[in-house]
Scaffold this motif. Sequence first.
Motif, PDB file in Angstrom:
ATOM      1  N   PRO A 151     -18.348  24.017 -17.003  1.00 43.07           N
ATOM      2  CA  PRO A 151     -17.109  23.993 -18.201  1.00 43.07           C
ATOM      3  C   PRO A 151     -15.430  24.199 -17.331  1.00 43.07           C
ATOM      4  O   PRO A 151     -15.068  24.032 -17.434  1.00 43.07           O
ATOM      5  CB  PRO A 151     -17.883  25.509 -17.974  1.00 43.07           C
ATOM      6  N   ALA A 152     -17.026  23.961 -15.645  1.00 45.47           N
ATOM      7  CA  ALA A 152     -15.429  23.986 -15.033  1.00 45.47           C
ATOM      8  C   ALA A 152     -14.516  22.374 -15.278  1.00 45.47           C
ATOM      9  O   ALA A 152     -13.004  22.222 -14.923  1.00 45.47           O
ATOM     10  CB  ALA A 152     -15.835  23.685 -13.151  1.00 45.47           C
ATOM     11  N   PRO A 176     -32.909  13.864 -31.329  1.00 44.92           N
ATOM     12  CA  PRO A 176     -32.081  14.738 -33.138  1.00 44.92           C
ATOM     13  C   PRO A 176     -32.491  16.315 -32.392  1.00 44.92           C
ATOM     14  O   PRO A 176     -31.755  16.806 -32.545  1.00 44.92           O
ATOM     15  CB  PRO A 176     -32.828  14.412 -33.765  1.00 44.92           C
ATOM     16  N   GLY A 177     -32.848  16.745 -30.783  1.00 43.87           N
ATOM     17  CA  GLY A 177     -33.452  18.013 -30.983  1.00 43.87           C
ATOM     18  C   GLY A 177     -32.516  18.575 -29.342  1.00 43.87           C
ATOM     19  O   GLY A 177     -32.892  18.232 -29.073  1.00 43.87           O
ATOM     20  N   HIS A 178     -31.017  18.674 -30.155  1.00 42.15           N
ATOM     21  CA  HIS A 178     -29.477  18.621 -29.337  1.00 42.15           C
ATOM     22  C   HIS A 178     -29.291  19.328 -30.227  1.00 42.15           C
ATOM     23  O   HIS A 178     -28.187  18.961 -30.898  1.00 42.15           O
ATOM     24  CB  HIS A 178     -29.433  17.438 -28.924  1.00 42.15           C
ATOM     25  N   VAL A 179     -28.329  20.542 -29.396  1.00 45.07           N
ATOM     26  CA  VAL A 179     -27.248  21.668 -29.406  1.00 45.07           C
ATOM     27  C   VAL A 179     -26.106  21.428 -28.238  1.00 45.07           C
ATOM     28  O   VAL A 179     -26.645  21.692 -26.826  1.00 45.07           O
ATOM     29  CB  VAL A 179     -27.677  22.729 -29.654  1.00 45.07           C
ATOM     30  N   PHE A 180     -25.412  20.823 -28.837  1.00 46.14           N
ATOM     31  CA  PHE A 180     -24.430  19.884 -27.402  1.00 46.14           C
ATOM     32  C   PHE A 180     -23.004  21.651 -27.262  1.00 46.14           C
ATOM     33  O   PHE A 180     -23.023  22.280 -28.293  1.00 46.14           O
ATOM     34  CB  PHE A 180     -23.309  19.566 -28.132  1.00 46.14           C
ATOM     35  N   ASN A 181     -23.139  21.873 -26.416  1.00 46.41           N
ATOM     36  CA  ASN A 181     -22.370  22.966 -25.624  1.00 46.41           C
ATOM     37  C   ASN A 181     -22.181  22.845 -24.086  1.00 46.41           C
ATOM     38  O   ASN A 181     -22.500  22.297 -23.232  1.00 46.41           O
ATOM     39  CB  ASN A 181     -23.466  24.381 -26.163  1.00 46.41           C
ATOM     40  N   LEU A 182     -20.954  24.033 -23.517  1.00 47.37           N
ATOM     41  CA  LEU A 182     -21.186  24.304 -22.555  1.00 47.37           C
ATOM     42  C   LEU A 182     -22.310  24.963 -22.018  1.00 47.37           C
ATOM     43  O   LEU A 182     -22.630  25.893 -22.229  1.00 47.37           O
ATOM     44  CB  LEU A 182     -19.872  25.203 -22.312  1.00 47.37           C
ATOM     45  N   GLY A 183     -22.400  23.926 -20.250  1.00 45.47           N
ATOM     46  CA  GLY A 183     -23.418  25.293 -20.084  1.00 45.47           C
ATOM     47  C   GLY A 183     -23.059  25.973 -18.944  1.00 45.47           C
ATOM     48  O   GLY A 183     -24.115  25.539 -17.283  1.00 45.47           O
ATOM     49  N   PRO A 184     -23.188  26.644 -18.707  1.00 52.15           N
ATOM     50  CA  PRO A 184     -22.693  27.763 -19.856  1.00 52.15           C
ATOM     51  C   PRO A 184     -21.792  28.026 -20.092  1.00 52.15           C
ATOM     52  O   PRO A 184     -20.558  27.156 -20.493  1.00 52.15           O
ATOM     53  CB  PRO A 184     -23.440  29.533 -19.059  1.00 52.15           C
ATOM     54  N   GLU A 186     -17.110  28.995 -21.482  1.00 50.51           N
ATOM     55  CA  GLU A 186     -16.823  27.937 -20.856  1.00 50.51           C
ATOM     56  C   GLU A 186     -15.589  29.337 -19.573  1.00 50.51           C
ATOM     57  O   GLU A 186     -15.734  30.695 -19.967  1.00 50.51           O
ATOM     58  CB  GLU A 186     -15.093  28.450 -22.009  1.00 50.51           C
ATOM     59  N   LEU A 187     -14.379  29.194 -19.039  1.00 51.82           N
ATOM     60  CA  LEU A 187     -13.368  29.430 -17.886  1.00 51.82           C
ATOM     61  C   LEU A 187     -12.233  30.654 -18.198  1.00 51.82           C
ATOM     62  O   LEU A 187     -11.872  30.359 -19.438  1.00 51.82           O
ATOM     63  CB  LEU A 187     -13.630  28.937 -16.563  1.00 51.82           C
ATOM     64  N   PRO A 188     -12.635  31.460 -18.066  1.00 49.82           N
ATOM     65  CA  PRO A 188     -11.079  31.838 -18.698  1.00 49.82           C
ATOM     66  C   PRO A 188      -9.851  31.601 -18.863  1.00 49.82           C
ATOM     67  O   PRO A 188      -9.031  31.129 -19.924  1.00 49.82           O
ATOM     68  CB  PRO A 188     -10.907  33.493 -18.099  1.00 49.82           C
ATOM     69  N   GLU A 189      -9.653  30.841 -17.722  1.00 49.34           N
ATOM     70  CA  GLU A 189      -8.593  30.281 -17.901  1.00 49.34           C
ATOM     71  C   GLU A 189      -8.637  28.763 -18.682  1.00 49.34           C
ATOM     72  O   GLU A 189      -7.154  27.644 -18.318  1.00 49.34           O
ATOM     73  CB  GLU A 189      -7.963  29.690 -16.534  1.00 49.34           C
ATOM     74  N   THR A 190      -9.305  28.405 -19.584  1.00 49.62           N
ATOM     75  CA  THR A 190      -9.831  27.417 -19.992  1.00 49.62           C
ATOM     76  C   THR A 190      -8.703  26.944 -21.134  1.00 49.62           C
ATOM     77  O   THR A 190      -7.919  28.084 -21.571  1.00 49.62           O
ATOM     78  CB  THR A 190     -11.052  26.490 -20.190  1.00 49.62           C
TER      79      THR A 190
END
Length: 301
Positions: A151-152, A176-184, A186-190
């Motif tokens: 997330p940084a 095929p077994g992939h859920v893309f996301n931030l890990g963990p 997002e930061l508040p300032e994003t």
Amino acid sequence: PLIGFAGAPFTVASYLIEGRPSRTYANTKALMHGDPDLWHQLMDRLVELAVTSLRSQIEAGASAFQLFDSWAGALSPQDYERYVLPHSQRVFERVADLDVPSIHFGVGTGEILGLMAAAGSDVMGVDWRVPLDDARRRLPGVRALQGNLDPALCLAPREVVDEATRDVLRRNAGHPGHVFNLGPGELPETDPSVLERVGRLGPAAVARDEDLVEADPLEEVDAHRQVAGRVLEERVAAARGRAPVPAVQGQHGEALRNAPQSRGLVHARREIALGAMAEDPRHCAGAEGCRVVGRDVQLAI
């Protein structure tokens, strides 16, 4: 879809005992080792709370849930296996009858990923510290992973964010077994617009197709990104051994369902995709994304 969540027994216990986030979790570990009977009594009660909360969320309409063991990475594999794993297993066991997908996630858990997977979730969350290809090697029996853009990096210039997103996808290698996301998360300032771009680029950029020209996800992808939803719904139902939902009628819809697949993609002509959308809006429900290549549309499922 609406995703429910609950804190895992260990993480909630650490907040109760420490009173705040901690760098060492010294008081939690002292209780765990110093009075194991009291520790397990506390964990039993927290299991009940987690199960009650999750069941109420699922019965109210949540179509999946995530159990957050945010601070389990503070534990050694031995301590996790002895003092935590049995309780997390009970949480998953006691909501299994509701038959919704489950996700298990913790921060800094690279050394205990295998043990966390043994708790019984359908999907294992991986934070940014463990490359996705490495996580797959550590979890050979796990069908689906969730993660894991740092997330940084969302605070960096656009080209850095784009390349980091593509790197996650390259490491997934079309699995095929992939859920893309931030890990963990997002930061508040994003900047929210950066997250919007990542959300579009993530499903749209296909890894290791060097012979194909990538479309800019901010330009052409939006019109097509959810076209394969009906196809996804039918195939997930079939994979789970259930009768698929009734097929959507229409010439383009039929062509879309019969389109060839490879590496987690449905390949269809752009006119077929758009025609299917026009025939029935249900074609647009729930797809993970797509990519436009010339006159073709590659629909990620």
